[in-house]
Motif scaffolding. Sequence first.
Motif, PDB file in Angstrom:
ATOM      1  N   ALA A 147      44.878  90.276 100.850  1.00  0.00           N
ATOM      2  CA  ALA A 147      44.043  90.935 101.852  1.00  0.00           C
ATOM      3  C   ALA A 147      42.576  90.922 101.445  1.00  0.00           C
ATOM      4  O   ALA A 147      41.682  90.642 102.268  1.00  0.00           O
ATOM      5  CB  ALA A 147      44.530  92.372 102.052  1.00  0.00           C
ATOM      6  N   VAL A 148      42.304  91.192 100.184  1.00  0.00           N
ATOM      7  CA  VAL A 148      40.922  91.166  99.698  1.00  0.00           C
ATOM      8  C   VAL A 148      40.341  89.770  99.822  1.00  0.00           C
ATOM      9  O   VAL A 148      39.178  89.577 100.245  1.00  0.00           O
ATOM     10  CB  VAL A 148      40.870  91.666  98.241  1.00  0.00           C
ATOM     11  CG1 VAL A 148      39.489  91.438  97.650  1.00  0.00           C
ATOM     12  CG2 VAL A 148      41.237  93.139  98.176  1.00  0.00           C
ATOM     13  N   SER A 149      41.104  88.764  99.481  1.00  0.00           N
ATOM     14  CA  SER A 149      40.627  87.374  99.594  1.00  0.00           C
ATOM     15  C   SER A 149      40.311  87.018 101.042  1.00  0.00           C
ATOM     16  O   SER A 149      39.301  86.359 101.332  1.00  0.00           O
ATOM     17  CB  SER A 149      41.681  86.423  99.026  1.00  0.00           C
ATOM     18  OG  SER A 149      41.928  86.691  97.672  1.00  0.00           O
ATOM     19  N   ALA A 150      41.183  87.477 101.965  1.00  0.00           N
ATOM     20  CA  ALA A 150      40.944  87.182 103.384  1.00  0.00           C
ATOM     21  C   ALA A 150      39.664  87.838 103.880  1.00  0.00           C
ATOM     22  O   ALA A 150      38.872  87.235 104.622  1.00  0.00           O
ATOM     23  CB  ALA A 150      42.144  87.646 104.199  1.00  0.00           C
ATOM     24  N   VAL A 151      39.439  89.093 103.443  1.00  0.00           N
ATOM     25  CA  VAL A 151      38.213  89.790 103.857  1.00  0.00           C
ATOM     26  C   VAL A 151      36.972  89.097 103.315  1.00  0.00           C
ATOM     27  O   VAL A 151      35.968  88.898 104.019  1.00  0.00           O
ATOM     28  CB  VAL A 151      38.272  91.255 103.404  1.00  0.00           C
ATOM     29  CG1 VAL A 151      36.936  91.947 103.628  1.00  0.00           C
ATOM     30  CG2 VAL A 151      39.365  91.993 104.159  1.00  0.00           C
ATOM     31  N   LEU A 152      37.027  88.705 102.039  1.00  0.00           N
ATOM     32  CA  LEU A 152      35.884  88.008 101.441  1.00  0.00           C
ATOM     33  C   LEU A 152      35.614  86.682 102.138  1.00  0.00           C
ATOM     34  O   LEU A 152      34.456  86.302 102.380  1.00  0.00           O
ATOM     35  CB  LEU A 152      36.150  87.778  99.945  1.00  0.00           C
ATOM     36  CG  LEU A 152      36.175  89.041  99.074  1.00  0.00           C
ATOM     37  CD1 LEU A 152      36.543  88.673  97.642  1.00  0.00           C
ATOM     38  CD2 LEU A 152      34.814  89.743  99.107  1.00  0.00           C
TER      39      LEU A 152
ATOM     40  N   LEU B  12      36.326  85.939 105.259  1.00  0.00           N
ATOM     41  CA  LEU B  12      35.765  86.229 106.576  1.00  0.00           C
ATOM     42  C   LEU B  12      34.291  86.578 106.490  1.00  0.00           C
ATOM     43  O   LEU B  12      33.453  86.110 107.289  1.00  0.00           O
ATOM     44  CB  LEU B  12      36.551  87.364 107.221  1.00  0.00           C
ATOM     45  CG  LEU B  12      36.115  87.781 108.640  1.00  0.00           C
ATOM     46  CD1 LEU B  12      36.243  86.586 109.588  1.00  0.00           C
ATOM     47  CD2 LEU B  12      36.947  88.951 109.129  1.00  0.00           C
ATOM     48  N   LEU B  13      33.954  87.401 105.486  1.00  0.00           N
ATOM     49  CA  LEU B  13      32.540  87.750 105.302  1.00  0.00           C
ATOM     50  C   LEU B  13      31.710  86.521 104.985  1.00  0.00           C
ATOM     51  O   LEU B  13      30.579  86.351 105.481  1.00  0.00           O
ATOM     52  CB  LEU B  13      32.405  88.789 104.177  1.00  0.00           C
ATOM     53  CG  LEU B  13      32.928  90.194 104.491  1.00  0.00           C
ATOM     54  CD1 LEU B  13      32.850  91.076 103.251  1.00  0.00           C
ATOM     55  CD2 LEU B  13      32.145  90.817 105.626  1.00  0.00           C
ATOM     56  N   SER B  14      32.259  85.644 104.157  1.00  0.00           N
ATOM     57  CA  SER B  14      31.524  84.421 103.808  1.00  0.00           C
ATOM     58  C   SER B  14      31.282  83.570 105.055  1.00  0.00           C
ATOM     59  O   SER B  14      30.176  83.034 105.258  1.00  0.00           O
ATOM     60  CB  SER B  14      32.319  83.624 102.762  1.00  0.00           C
ATOM     61  OG  SER B  14      32.492  84.388 101.594  1.00  0.00           O
TER      62      SER B  14
END
Length: 381
Positions: free
Chosen positions: A316-321, A323-325
């Motif tokens: 989940a953290v990787s997906a959020v990062l 998306l932000l990128s």
Amino acid sequence: MKVNSFWVQRSPWGHSFTIICSTESQYPGGSFHLFREANIAKSQSAVDLSASFSFPEADFSHEGKYSCVYEVILSSRSFRSPASELLVITITVHLQQPSIPRIAPDGQFDVGPQGSAIPWGHSFTIICSTESQYPGGSFHLFREANIAKSQSAVDLSASFSFPEVEFSHEGKYSCVYEVILSSRSFRSPASELLVITITVHLQQPSIPRVAPDGQFDVGPQGSVITRGHSFTIICSTESQYPGGSFHLFREANITKSQPAVDLSASFFFPDADYSHEGNYSCVYEVILSSRIFRSPASELLVITITASLLPIIGAAVSAVLLLLSVLIIILLVKRRQKQRNKETNLKCSFKKRGSANTYAGGSQDNKYEDDDEADYENVGT
């Protein structure tokens, strides 16, 4: 003249007995001769036409056929009666049946209808006793039909000790009292049978519901362990037979085995997986005199494996990062494109101004060009 003899034919060894001879002769004042076989054993003057021959301590030398003869002397001449009927004397030895107890001095007997059960490795003692009237004998302890031990009687009893019980001591035991009288050996009837059984009682092991690494979550359904973590199952017992080993069962199959150390064993699982789920139990095993004995199984320990939340959180953290990128890149691209459009518009406006100034003359044109270039530089910056 008629001669009679009176006496019971059997006499116990060592006891006294008396043979009485009598007659109804019309010639008093005579004497009696007691014959043993063909020899005179004793003689005695008649008193009231009878005589008593006493034997204070019966011995086997007194056995035989006895008869009485009455003798009277008349005018210096001796007259003897015919011999009486024969009296056969037999010396008997009656030994009572010994008793054998069903309780050992060390208290390890478990008395039941089938005999006495004794724990393996313990000591026990069999005491034989008798009420015989012939002291000074000895006891023989029989196991089945063979003499296992013999011991001189002390106060008409004997103690047979077994300091460390083995399975070879199982069997049917009985006591026999033996005495030697006048160089003859006599044995009593055998006592009642004492059945000895050797037992091995192993206590039920204990199995904990908490692992040393703290990954157990104890609930009503058992113990829940996070997948990928390590856990340990510890089995222990209070058995009186050390030196055995533990078997860890999963369902009905042995999954691990380990020698016992201080009557316990630790079964380590370094990486919990779903294959480790199931019902676990411990069994303690010991080998005594080449025989294998197992304890009852411990209570069940239910192990449940659950998935770890760390991979999900990481994803989940990787997906959020990510998306932000992507959003940042999109914003940067849009900003750069907007800036390029602005520059393009400025260049177009400069060209239009340049065309108009061409018609106004060269000197003035140069002035406007210089001013336009300055303006362009200001916009660019």
